[in-house]
Design a protein around this motif. Structure first.
Motif, short mmCIF file in Angstrom:
data_model
loop_
_atom_site.label_atom_id
_atom_site.label_comp_id
_atom_site.label_asym_id
_atom_site.label_seq_id
_atom_site.Cartn_x
_atom_site.Cartn_y
_atom_site.Cartn_z
N ARG A 353 -0.48 52.82 33.29
CA ARG A 353 -0.40 51.39 32.99
C ARG A 353 -1.22 50.62 34.03
NH1 ARG A 353 3.86 48.81 30.03
NH2 ARG A 353 3.54 46.55 30.00
N ILE A 354 -2.18 49.85 33.54
CA ILE A 354 -3.02 49.03 34.40
C ILE A 354 -2.53 47.59 34.29
CG2 ILE A 354 -5.36 48.41 35.06
CD1 ILE A 354 -4.78 51.42 35.09
N GLY A 355 -2.01 47.05 35.39
CA GLY A 355 -1.39 45.74 35.36
C GLY A 355 -2.37 44.59 35.19
N ARG A 356 -1.84 43.44 34.89
CA ARG A 356 -2.63 42.23 34.65
C ARG A 356 -3.57 41.96 35.84
NH1 ARG A 356 -1.55 37.35 31.59
NH2 ARG A 356 0.37 38.39 30.87
N GLY A 357 -4.84 41.80 35.52
CA GLY A 357 -5.83 41.45 36.53
C GLY A 357 -6.23 42.58 37.47
N ALA A 358 -5.70 43.78 37.30
CA ALA A 358 -6.06 44.91 38.16
C ALA A 358 -7.45 45.43 37.79
CB ALA A 358 -5.02 46.02 38.05
N VAL A 359 -8.09 46.11 38.74
CA VAL A 359 -9.42 46.68 38.51
C VAL A 359 -9.40 48.15 38.93
CG1 VAL A 359 -11.87 46.57 39.09
CG2 VAL A 359 -10.54 44.46 38.91
N VAL A 360 -9.85 49.02 38.02
CA VAL A 360 -9.95 50.45 38.29
C VAL A 360 -11.38 50.88 38.00
CG1 VAL A 360 -9.15 52.76 37.66
CG2 VAL A 360 -7.53 50.84 37.70
N ARG A 361 -12.03 51.47 38.99
CA ARG A 361 -13.45 51.79 38.86
C ARG A 361 -13.72 53.19 39.42
NH1 ARG A 361 -16.48 47.35 41.69
NH2 ARG A 361 -15.79 46.19 39.84
#
Length: 405
Positions: A353-361
């Motif tokens: 789960r990627i939360g609101r406004g998070a960034v995964v790169r």
């Protein structure tokens, strides 16, 4: 093969996969998820089953629970026809010890061969991504009269130091040496700038295999490995020929993905092979329905894109809900990307789960990881190297359920 010689397939699936940590912290390497829907072991099993090798023993050892469960729940063959895929754990049949190597694993499991009494034994590794029709390799083995045949893939000579290399006699088929990660090996007779890298796939005439394993077991100086002990021994006796993987053709292949084979033994190789899947004309095509890849089908609803959520140049599995933006990524079942979140060039396993406004790169996130709102992974590689696993090329990897700080 139907109507042909009897064949027993043995899949070597006992590797720890230390270089794939943290993905192998809680599972064997062949059980590592791949391509959004699969496990690594699904590729070799699909190849063998598509090639009519229908009696298969998967030798397991380290952290094998999820691998055993996947095989027993997914790979169910027809009992009516006597076909099966069965996991075989280290049974300590010859004393209180684990498998000492891949050759010892088969030696300790010779009862499987004695019970089945096959004409030939196919021994394949369990952690490579590729398509291959094993019937063509078996056919060459039978026609050549070799005691053992090893599959070789052509690679540039300059890359040989990363592989076990097979050298051949002037006929290009008879194996004369096995070289472990050589810096300056001789080229092939028909192409001096190429060498054969061993793929870890073998075909044996049954008696030759049993005799070699028995002889190796009595050698206290041996490392009891198929590639490091058995094949060199048989090579000295003149029993081994090479099978050129470039000659193998599967139905539905394209010119672009013909001959594709990747050893995903490191985080970087694992990451790069995923990136091979997602281009418009993929380097490796999962959508070849003429040579299907089989796996467990999850019971999830279709993926959903809402409130402006998008995914481009990506693969998105069932059960995903995308409200943010996803590019050049592979998402497994149940992934949720919340509003304003950004996922770029990443591999997300089940239920991330990627939360609101998070960034995964440029990251690999294993199962059940929650990235909190506003958090980042892979955006600041120097900081992330101190907090998480990082590959040589800077890919950030988190293990199952690992907390994102």
């Amino acid at each position: 093969m139907r109507g042909g010689p009897s064949i027993l397939g043995i899949v070597l699936a006992g590797g720890e996969g230390k270089r794939l940590m943290p993905l192998t912290a809680d599972r064997a390497k062949p059980a590592v998820p791949f391509g959004g829907m699969y496990r690594l072991v699904d590729f070799v099993l699909s190849n063998l089953v598509n090639g009519d090798v229908m009696r298969l023993c998967v030798l397991t050892q380290y952290k094998s629970h999820s691998l055993d469960r996947h095989i027993t729940t997914t790979w169910r063959m027809s009992n009516l026809l006597g076909n099966y895929v069965t996991p075989v754990p280290a049974q300590q049949r010859l004393g209180p010890r684990w498998f000492l190597g891949s050759a010892d694993a088969i030696f300790q499991s010779l009862n499987l061969i004695y019970d089945e009494q096959p004409d030939y034994v196919v021994v394949f590794g369990a952690d490579h991504v590729y398509r291959m029709d094993p019937r063509q390799m078996v056919r060459q083995h039978i026609e050549s009269g070799a005691g053992a045949t090893v599959a070789g893939i052509r690679i540039p000579r300059t890359e040989a130091s990363a592989f076990g290399v097979i050298t051949t006699a002037s006929d290009g088929m008879q194996v004369d040496r096995f070289l472990e990660k050589p810096t300056d090996p001789p080229g092939l007779p028909d192409n001096p700038e190429q060498v054969y890298a061993s793929m870890g796939n073998y075909v044996f005439s049954t008696k030759v295999l049993i005799d070699a394993l028995t002889k190796d077991a009595d050698n206290d100086a041996s490392v009891h490995d198929m590639g490091g002990s058995i094949l060199p021994m048989l090579t000295e006796e003149g029993h081994v020929q090479v099978y050129d993987f470039d000659q193998n053709h599967v139905p539905g292949e394209t010119e672009r993905d013909h001959g594709y084979w990747r050893d995903v033994g490191t985080l970087d190789a694992y990451y790069d092979s995923h990136m091979d899947l997602i281009s418009i004309h993929p380097v490796f095509n999962l959508y070849n329905h003429e040579w299907p890849l089989y796996t467990h089908t999850v019971q999830r609803p279709p993926a959903k894109f809402v409130a402006g959520g998008i995914a481009s140049e990506s693969m998105v599995a069932p059960g995903c809900i995308i409200t943010g933006q996803v590019t050049q990524s592979v998402l497994s079942p149940g992934v949720i990307v919340e509003e304003g979140a950004v996922v770029q060039g990443s591999i997300l396993h089940d239920n991330v789960r990627i939360g609101r406004g998070a960034v995964v790169r440029r990251a690999i996130l294993d199962k059940n990881i929650v990235v909190p709102p506003g958090a980042t992974v892979g955006v600041n590689p120097e900081r992330d190297r101190e907090l998480y696993h990082a590959s040589a090329n800077g890919i950030i990897a988190l293990g199952k359920g690992q907390r994102v700080l």
